[in-house]
Motif scaffolding. Structure first.
Motif, mmCIF file in Angstrom:
data_model
loop_
_atom_site.group_PDB
_atom_site.id
_atom_site.type_symbol
_atom_site.label_atom_id
_atom_site.label_comp_id
_atom_site.label_asym_id
_atom_site.label_seq_id
_atom_site.Cartn_x
_atom_site.Cartn_y
_atom_site.Cartn_z
ATOM 1 N N LEU A 269 0.830 -1.213 0.000
ATOM 2 C CA LEU A 269 0.000 0.000 0.000
ATOM 3 C C LEU A 269 0.864 1.262 0.000
ATOM 4 O O LEU A 269 0.467 2.298 -0.516
ATOM 5 C CB LEU A 269 -0.860 0.032 1.262
ATOM 6 C CG LEU A 269 -2.338 -0.242 1.124
ATOM 7 C CD1 LEU A 269 -3.028 -0.019 2.468
ATOM 8 C CD2 LEU A 269 -2.983 0.651 0.072
ATOM 9 N N ALA B 59 -2.454 6.361 -1.743
ATOM 10 C CA ALA B 59 -3.700 5.590 -1.605
ATOM 11 C C ALA B 59 -3.923 5.118 -0.168
ATOM 12 O O ALA B 59 -5.045 4.837 0.229
ATOM 13 C CB ALA B 59 -3.682 4.396 -2.553
ATOM 14 N N ASN C 43 6.727 4.115 5.110
ATOM 15 C CA ASN C 43 7.046 4.322 3.698
ATOM 16 C C ASN C 43 6.463 5.647 3.210
ATOM 17 O O ASN C 43 5.250 5.851 3.248
ATOM 18 C CB ASN C 43 6.462 3.146 2.902
ATOM 19 C CG ASN C 43 6.957 3.113 1.476
ATOM 20 O OD1 ASN C 43 7.397 4.130 0.942
ATOM 21 N ND2 ASN C 43 6.895 1.949 0.866
ATOM 22 N N THR D 195 -3.682 7.189 7.171
ATOM 23 C CA THR D 195 -2.785 8.004 7.992
ATOM 24 C C THR D 195 -1.765 7.158 8.771
ATOM 25 O O THR D 195 -1.024 7.688 9.581
ATOM 26 C CB THR D 195 -3.611 8.840 8.983
ATOM 27 O OG1 THR D 195 -4.331 7.932 9.835
ATOM 28 C CG2 THR D 195 -4.600 9.730 8.268
ATOM 29 N N VAL D 196 -1.764 5.857 8.543
ATOM 30 C CA VAL D 196 -0.853 4.889 9.171
ATOM 31 C C VAL D 196 -0.845 5.075 10.697
ATOM 32 O O VAL D 196 0.174 5.343 11.315
ATOM 33 C CB VAL D 196 0.585 4.953 8.597
ATOM 34 C CG1 VAL D 196 1.233 3.562 8.652
ATOM 35 C CG2 VAL D 196 0.621 5.464 7.179
HETATM 36 P P1 NAP Z 1 -3.598 2.750 6.772
HETATM 37 O O1 NAP Z 1 -3.160 4.090 7.155
HETATM 38 O O2 NAP Z 1 -3.767 2.525 5.311
HETATM 39 O O3 NAP Z 1 -2.580 1.672 7.357
HETATM 40 C C1 NAP Z 1 -2.905 0.313 7.552
HETATM 41 C C2 NAP Z 1 -1.638 -0.509 7.723
HETATM 42 O O4 NAP Z 1 -1.020 -0.687 6.449
HETATM 43 C C3 NAP Z 1 -0.593 0.170 8.578
HETATM 44 O O5 NAP Z 1 -0.812 -0.040 9.954
HETATM 45 C C4 NAP Z 1 0.674 -0.439 8.033
HETATM 46 O O6 NAP Z 1 0.851 -1.775 8.477
HETATM 47 C C5 NAP Z 1 0.374 -0.526 6.550
HETATM 48 N N1 NAP Z 1 0.727 0.721 5.852
HETATM 49 C C6 NAP Z 1 -0.102 1.569 5.183
HETATM 50 N N2 NAP Z 1 0.580 2.577 4.667
HETATM 51 C C7 NAP Z 1 1.874 2.388 4.990
HETATM 52 C C8 NAP Z 1 3.064 3.108 4.746
HETATM 53 N N3 NAP Z 1 3.060 4.260 4.057
HETATM 54 N N4 NAP Z 1 4.228 2.637 5.249
HETATM 55 C C9 NAP Z 1 4.272 1.497 5.970
HETATM 56 N N5 NAP Z 1 3.156 0.761 6.230
HETATM 57 C C10 NAP Z 1 1.968 1.199 5.744
HETATM 58 O O7 NAP Z 1 -4.947 2.400 7.477
HETATM 59 P P2 NAP Z 1 -5.367 2.611 9.044
HETATM 60 O O8 NAP Z 1 -4.184 2.817 9.899
HETATM 61 O O9 NAP Z 1 -6.289 1.503 9.310
HETATM 62 O O10 NAP Z 1 -6.235 3.910 8.992
HETATM 63 C C11 NAP Z 1 -5.817 5.111 9.563
HETATM 64 C C12 NAP Z 1 -6.734 6.247 9.123
HETATM 65 O O11 NAP Z 1 -6.564 6.497 7.747
HETATM 66 C C13 NAP Z 1 -8.211 6.005 9.348
HETATM 67 O O12 NAP Z 1 -8.706 6.984 10.230
HETATM 68 C C14 NAP Z 1 -8.830 6.176 7.978
HETATM 69 O O13 NAP Z 1 -10.008 6.917 8.041
HETATM 70 C C15 NAP Z 1 -7.796 6.928 7.211
HETATM 71 N N6 NAP Z 1 -7.730 6.689 5.746
HETATM 72 C C16 NAP Z 1 -7.526 7.776 4.979
HETATM 73 C C17 NAP Z 1 -7.370 7.649 3.609
HETATM 74 C C18 NAP Z 1 -7.118 8.879 2.794
HETATM 75 O O14 NAP Z 1 -7.075 9.985 3.313
HETATM 76 N N7 NAP Z 1 -6.943 8.730 1.510
HETATM 77 C C19 NAP Z 1 -7.400 6.380 3.033
HETATM 78 C C20 NAP Z 1 -7.589 5.263 3.858
HETATM 79 C C21 NAP Z 1 -7.754 5.432 5.228
HETATM 80 P P3 NAP Z 1 1.656 -2.187 9.807
HETATM 81 O O15 NAP Z 1 0.894 -1.603 10.966
HETATM 82 O O16 NAP Z 1 1.623 -3.678 9.759
HETATM 83 O O17 NAP Z 1 3.047 -1.618 9.728
#
Ligand code: NAP
Ligand code: MG
Length: 402
Positions: A286, A305, A325, A308-309
């Protein structure tokens, strides 16, 4: 070294949590030292949205309409937990939903490829971009759980001289379920147009898949609107050497698994939801997936895509170093800069965007990566960079190439 002048402003949308930390680093290390750019700044930090009753999100969208190019950090879409965590007045709507609505846009997701991250699918050599229709169908439905015998009907009550319609969906003899979904010509047309704009902008072929053999009205309508818009742009597409293909969705899926990539795959809402995750997983991580919102009148908003990690942010708050990342966030910036350069006719800005991307890809191909990529690259490596360390390495490489 003198800074490169970016002619017209870029709309900058700041966000939340770990990506907000990354955002500030990117600007400090890789934007401001090299570019003289007028950034129209909108802070969509969750607290700021709360304070302005979400007005700031609407203002940001209006600014993208005005200036044509925006770059956005990931933002929290609040749920009940977030309302408590950040003491919000309410669960404000998804900023991306608001931006999409105001810009009437379609989201395109494209994986970033490097030589040492091999896609799970052997034939994939070039990125497969997914264009997801982000309105209607399953996502704006009415559903009903039928508890016993009865008749479910589809009823349309006309507001003008058209006749009313009443169709039997099912005569239930026992419990069951029923759902009503819809879409609008306006939205489907915008979707088709945005896909055509994107294919032209990237010079890639366009595929669209649906199931018109089974759904002779609903799915066939999508197919027809697409062919009408393709017909309208026939000359332009021909001149750009771009071909359009309509496929049955199952055929499209089978062909994608054997295709080399380098195409835009336009998907209905549900298909896009599913297949964008399949494509993301297939290409690696991702953290390597970029996203751009394109409006039918040619406005562009770039972002990563991923979200906010959150987990990494909690680590960061405890004072621990993370290895997050930043590649997709950096590519949001390069995407916006390249588009700005293209629209303004400033090749030096486009060249800078290319050089920045080369520096990122160069690092990864040299085995300099964040933790998430460690197990994806060949040959495997022993050590990874922390969030800031990776960016510093990118900067070093970029400096060498300029
Ligand atoms: P996330 O930010 O996509 O991350 C989920 C998991 O994927 C992370 O805990 C990490 O895994 C891995 N990951 C994603 N991006 C990464 C990166 N750049 N580098 C390293 N690992 C990465 O999803 P979330 O933590 O479940 O959601 C957090 C918030 O993001 C939510 O409040 C949601 O509403 C928001 N969100 C916003 C958008 C947007 O603005 N476009 C999109 C999707 C979600 P590991 O923990 O295993 O390291
Ligand atoms: Mg999904």
């Amino acid at each position: 070294m003198s800074k490169i002048k970016v002619e017209k402003p870029i709309v900058e949308i700041d966000g939340d949590e770990m990506t907000r930390i990354i955002w500030a680093m990117i600007k400090e290390k890789l934007v401001h030292p090299y570019l003289d750019v007028d950034l129209k700044y909108f802070d969509l930090h969750i607290k700021r949205r709360d304070e302005t009753d979400d007005r700031v999100t609407v203002d940001a969208a209006e600014a993208i309409k005005e200036y044509g190019v925006g770059v956005k950090c990931a933002t929290i879409t609040p749920d009940d937990d977030r309302v408590k965590e950040y003491e919000l007045k309410k669960a404000w709507p998804s900023p991306n939903g608001t931006l999409r609505g105001i810009l009437d846009g379609t989201v395109f997701r494209k994986p970033i490829m490097t030589k040492n991250i091999l896609p799970a699918v052997r034939s994939w050599k070039k990125p497969i971009t997914i264009g997801r229709h982000a309105y209607g169908d399953l996502y704006k439905s009415q559903e009903y759980v039928v508890s016993g015998p009865g008749k479910a009907e589809l009823v349309f009550t006309s507001k003008n001289e058209m006749e009313d319609v009443r169709l039997t969906i099912k005569n239930f003899e026992g419990p069951g379920i029923v759902m009503g979904i819809h879409n609008t010509d306006k939205s489907i047309r915008s979707f088709a147009l945005a896909c055509i704009k994107y294919a032209l902008s990237e010079r890639i072929d366009l595929w669209f898949g649906a199931k018109d053999t089974i759904s002779k009205k609903y799915h066939a309508h999508f197919k027809n609107v697409f062919s009408e818009e393709i017909g309208r742009h026939e000359q332009e597409l021909k001149e750009a050497g771009i071909s359009y293909r309509y496929l049955l969705i199952d055929d499209a899926v089978a062909r994608i698994m054997k295709h080399e990539g380098g195409i835009l795959w336009a998907c209905k809402n549900y298909d896009g939801d599913i297949f964008s995750d399949m494509i993301a997983a297939g290409f690696g991580s991702l953290g390597m997936m970029t996203s751009v919102l394109v409006s039918p009148d040619g406005k562009f908003e770039y972002e990563a895509a991923h979200g906010t990690v959150r987990r990494h942010y909690y680590e960061h708050q405890k004072g621990r170093k993370t290895s997050t990342n930043s590649v997709a966030s950096m590519f949001a910036w390069t995407g916006a800069l390249r588009k700005r350069g293209e629209l303004d006719g400033t090749p030096e800005v486009m060249k800078f965007a290319d050089a920045w991307e080369h520096a990122v890809v160069g690092c990864i191909e040299a085995g300099i990566v964040t933790k998430d990529l460690m197990h994806l690259i060949t040959p495997p490596i022993e050590k990874y960079e922390d969030t800031e360390g990776f960016m510093d390495q990118v900067r070093k490489r970029l400096d060498k190439s300029l």
